[in-house]
Design a protein around this motif. Structure first.
Motif, PDB file in Angstrom:
ATOM      1  N   ARG A  45       0.680  -1.119  -0.030  1.00 15.92           N
ATOM      2  CA  ARG A  45      -0.118  -0.089   0.064  1.00 15.92           C
ATOM      3  C   ARG A  45       0.921   1.095   0.073  1.00 15.92           C
ATOM      4  N   ALA A  71      -1.768  -1.675  -4.197  1.00 14.57           N
ATOM      5  CA  ALA A  71      -2.799  -0.371  -3.964  1.00 14.57           C
ATOM      6  C   ALA A  71      -2.107   0.849  -3.853  1.00 14.57           C
ATOM      7  N   CYS A  72      -2.441   1.682  -4.673  1.00 15.76           N
ATOM      8  CA  CYS A  72      -2.081   3.053  -4.725  1.00 15.76           C
ATOM      9  C   CYS A  72      -3.035   4.225  -4.370  1.00 15.76           C
ATOM     10  N   PHE A  73      -2.372   5.127  -3.705  1.00 16.37           N
ATOM     11  CA  PHE A  73      -3.213   6.219  -3.048  1.00 16.37           C
ATOM     12  C   PHE A  73      -2.547   7.510  -3.402  1.00 16.37           C
ATOM     13  N   ARG A  88      -7.715   6.081  -2.877  1.00 16.29           N
ATOM     14  CA  ARG A  88      -7.263   5.110  -3.738  1.00 16.29           C
ATOM     15  C   ARG A  88      -7.355   5.479  -5.307  1.00 16.29           C
ATOM     16  N   THR A  90      -7.278   3.396  -9.067  1.00 16.23           N
ATOM     17  CA  THR A  90      -7.431   1.963  -9.679  1.00 16.23           C
ATOM     18  C   THR A  90      -6.632   1.623 -10.916  1.00 16.23           C
ATOM     19  N   ALA A 118      -7.136   5.643   2.696  1.00 17.89           N
ATOM     20  CA  ALA A 118      -5.838   4.592   3.159  1.00 17.89           C
ATOM     21  C   ALA A 118      -5.773   4.702   4.609  1.00 17.89           C
TER      22      ALA A 118
END
Length: 201
Positions: A45, A71-73, A88, A90, A118
């Motif tokens: 993350r 998982a990118c924020f 987040r 996608t 997050a």
């Protein structure tokens, strides 16, 4: 040592003198080094800011992270205060469709309420931190708004009912500052409350 305001002016002048080619070349090297960094490789993350033209580009870093299933924020700033959330995204198509703020920064719209936050869903393993200047001690000079200082403090506060399994967790996520050579100094002016970047690179 110069004041923060004076130091920022010096750094901004150096960055303004960089050519587009110099920024692109250094950004490519930073990206290559970052995606091979052990902390990046093991993190699931990750918070990745959407870079501005005068900053090291984060776009290929974000694309790479999404491709391998991390998982990118990305940040969403509240313009009237120092609060910032990490929400987040996608896909790169999702990112490219984000609206722009008055600072010309893309971010999720304030009216969006269905994106994963997050800090509400498991925290972060790694935060890529922007800045104007960094030093070899891990100190960071930001742009003066305090968004990341406030956010990193929030990262270190456990959610209600959360179980702290080790003292390391209380330190929050690992942080890495991305910098051009023109942004690196022997020391930068900081205050006691300014959180350092644990892994300036």
């Amino acid at each position: 040592m110069a004041t923060k305001a004076g130091f920022r002016a010096q750094v901004k002048a150096k960055l303004a003198a960089m050519t587009t080619a110099e920024r692109a070349d250094q950004s490519a090297l930073i990206t290559e080094k970052l995606i091979k960094h052990p902390k990046f490789m093991c993190s699931k993350r990750i918070s990745i800011y959407l870079s501005m033209p005068e900053e090291p580009s984060t776009w290929e870093i974000l694309s790479s992270a999404l491709r391998v299933g991390k998982a990118c924020f990305v940040p969403r700033y509240a313009s009237n205060r120092t609060h910032m959330d990490m929400l987040r995204v996608t896909s790169m198509e999702d990112v490219l469709g984000l609206p722009r703020t008055k600072w010309n920064i893309q971010q999720p719209a304030m009216v969006e309420t269905d994106r994963e936050d997050a800090l509400q869903t498991g925290g972060l393993d790694l935060v890529l931190v922007p800045g104007l200047a960094f030093d070899s001690h891990g100190n960071r000079l930001g742009r003066g708004k305090g968004y990341y200082d406030t956010f990193l403090h929030r990262c270190r506060i456990p959610l209600p009912g959360a179980l702290q399994t080790s003292s390391t967790e209380s330190l929050g996520p690992y942080t890495i500052g991305l910098a051009f050579l023109e942004m690196l100094y022997p020391s930068v002016p900081v205050h006691e409350h300014d959180p350092p970047c644990a892994g300036n690179r």
